[in-house]
Scaffold this active site. Structure first.
Site, PDB file in Angstrom:
ATOM      1  N   ASP A 111       0.805  -1.258   0.084  1.00 30.75           N
ATOM      2  CA  ASP A 111      -0.210  -0.015   0.052  1.00 30.75           C
ATOM      3  C   ASP A 111       1.074   1.074  -0.113  1.00 30.75           C
ATOM      4  O   ASP A 111       2.284   1.065   0.271  1.00 30.75           O
ATOM      5  CB  ASP A 111      -0.999   0.165   1.089  1.00 30.75           C
ATOM      6  CG  ASP A 111      -0.307  -0.010   2.583  1.00 30.75           C
ATOM      7  OD1 ASP A 111       1.001  -0.069   2.637  1.00 30.75           O
ATOM      8  OD2 ASP A 111      -1.248   0.260   3.575  1.00 30.75           O
ATOM      9  N   TYR A 170       3.140   4.783   0.679  1.00 28.59           N
ATOM     10  CA  TYR A 170       3.690   5.323   1.934  1.00 28.59           C
ATOM     11  C   TYR A 170       2.954   6.091   2.876  1.00 28.59           C
ATOM     12  O   TYR A 170       1.872   6.683   2.552  1.00 28.59           O
ATOM     13  CB  TYR A 170       4.765   6.125   1.491  1.00 28.59           C
ATOM     14  CG  TYR A 170       5.858   5.424   0.798  1.00 28.59           C
ATOM     15  CD1 TYR A 170       6.490   4.307   1.364  1.00 28.59           C
ATOM     16  CD2 TYR A 170       6.301   6.043  -0.595  1.00 28.59           C
ATOM     17  CE1 TYR A 170       7.755   3.697   0.663  1.00 28.59           C
ATOM     18  CE2 TYR A 170       7.299   5.284  -1.170  1.00 28.59           C
ATOM     19  CZ  TYR A 170       7.897   4.185  -0.760  1.00 28.59           C
ATOM     20  OH  TYR A 170       8.750   3.593  -1.309  1.00 28.59           O
ATOM     21  N   HIS A 196      10.929  -9.376   0.425  1.00 31.66           N
ATOM     22  CA  HIS A 196      10.558  -7.910   0.349  1.00 31.66           C
ATOM     23  C   HIS A 196      11.980  -7.090   0.442  1.00 31.66           C
ATOM     24  O   HIS A 196      12.748  -7.351   1.312  1.00 31.66           O
ATOM     25  CB  HIS A 196       9.599  -7.527   1.231  1.00 31.66           C
ATOM     26  CG  HIS A 196       8.915  -6.343   0.799  1.00 31.66           C
ATOM     27  ND1 HIS A 196       9.421  -5.091   1.409  1.00 31.66           N
ATOM     28  CD2 HIS A 196       7.721  -6.029   0.318  1.00 31.66           C
ATOM     29  CE1 HIS A 196       8.785  -4.174   1.059  1.00 31.66           C
ATOM     30  NE2 HIS A 196       7.619  -4.602   0.371  1.00 31.66           N
ATOM     31  N   PHE A 248       6.553   2.105  -4.517  1.00 27.74           N
ATOM     32  CA  PHE A 248       7.806   2.134  -4.076  1.00 27.74           C
ATOM     33  C   PHE A 248       8.495   3.645  -4.204  1.00 27.74           C
ATOM     34  O   PHE A 248       9.451   4.027  -3.685  1.00 27.74           O
ATOM     35  CB  PHE A 248       8.809   1.029  -4.592  1.00 27.74           C
ATOM     36  CG  PHE A 248       8.433  -0.025  -4.250  1.00 27.74           C
ATOM     37  CD1 PHE A 248       8.651  -0.580  -2.666  1.00 27.74           C
ATOM     38  CD2 PHE A 248       7.846  -1.351  -4.964  1.00 27.74           C
ATOM     39  CE1 PHE A 248       8.523  -1.893  -2.237  1.00 27.74           C
ATOM     40  CE2 PHE A 248       7.462  -2.511  -4.295  1.00 27.74           C
ATOM     41  CZ  PHE A 248       7.928  -2.969  -3.021  1.00 27.74           C
TER      42      PHE A 248
END
Length: 220
Positions: free
Chosen positions: A65, A67, A187, A78
């Site tokens: 989701d 920031y 991740h 990202f």
């Protein structure tokens, strides 16, 4: 909620917009933005599908989701705007780009140049309440973003899926590995990057595959 996305996506997802759940999602998002500070800015909710058209998708990167801190989320998974300090996961993405030799130019954290080359930077949940990770997960976004992946899987092949972490890997379970390249790694979060994201070589492997398919590689 305004559908600010490229016309190619509107055609590909037309049936989704007509389903009852999407009206529920839209109303819930409008209410959330009216009552709370939410990210990204409302006009950028569908930015990933505005910067990268359905027809041009060559690579898919799935985030969880947006920031949650001010001035960070810009509608691309990202990514941050130039001048914004890198959040931890983006810092580790940059580190892997540098250490693998995949980075060919400067890097300011703004990944829109990737999107314009055919990289879909898709968050599974497209909005978030300020300061609260996963706070909009319950709004129903996952049904819609599942439909995005399903549309790509059904209508496009020779796409590279960079799946970082178990969440992204589950999200793309409908993708046919025979007709696409699926690359999996932990991740880039500081909690897991050292367990295999660093050294994964995904950016190189992605471009090698694209060249093999007679496609233009991504300038990372």
């Amino acid at each position: 909620m305004e559908l600010n996305m490229d016309a190619s996506w509107k055609r590909a997802l037309k049936s989704e917009f007509e389903k009852p759940y999407f009206s529920v999602v839209s109303e819930a998002v409008d209410e959330a933005y009216a009552s709370d500070e939410c990210y990204p800015p409302a006009p950028l909710i569908f930015r990933a599908m505005n910067e990268c058209t359905f027809d041009e998708v060559k690579v898919v990167i799935i985030g969880q989701d947006p920031y949650i801190n001010p001035n960070q989320a810009n509608g691309l998974a990202f990514s941050v705007n130039p001048g914004v300090p890198f959040p931890p996961s983006l810092r580790n993405i940059h580190k892997e780009l540098v250490e693998s030799g995949a980075l060919k130019g400067g890097f300011d954290g703004d990944l829109s140049s990737w999107a314009k080359q055919g990289v879909l930077l898709l968050n599974a949940t497209l909005t978030v309440k300020a300061g609260e990770s996963n706070s909009h997960e319950h709004l129903g976004w996952s049904v819609f973003t599942d439909a995005i992946i399903e549309a790509l899987a059904k209508h496009k092949s020779q796409v590279v899926y960079l799946l970082w972490g178990g969440f992204a890997q589950k999200k793309a379970k409908v993708v046919d590995s025979k007709n696409n390249l699926i690359l999996k790694a932990p991740h880039p979060s500081p909690l897991s990057a050292y367990r295999g994201f660093f050294g994964c070589g995904h950016f190189h492997h992605c471009n090698e595959y694209l060249v093999q398919q007679n496609k233009v590689p991504i300038q990372w």
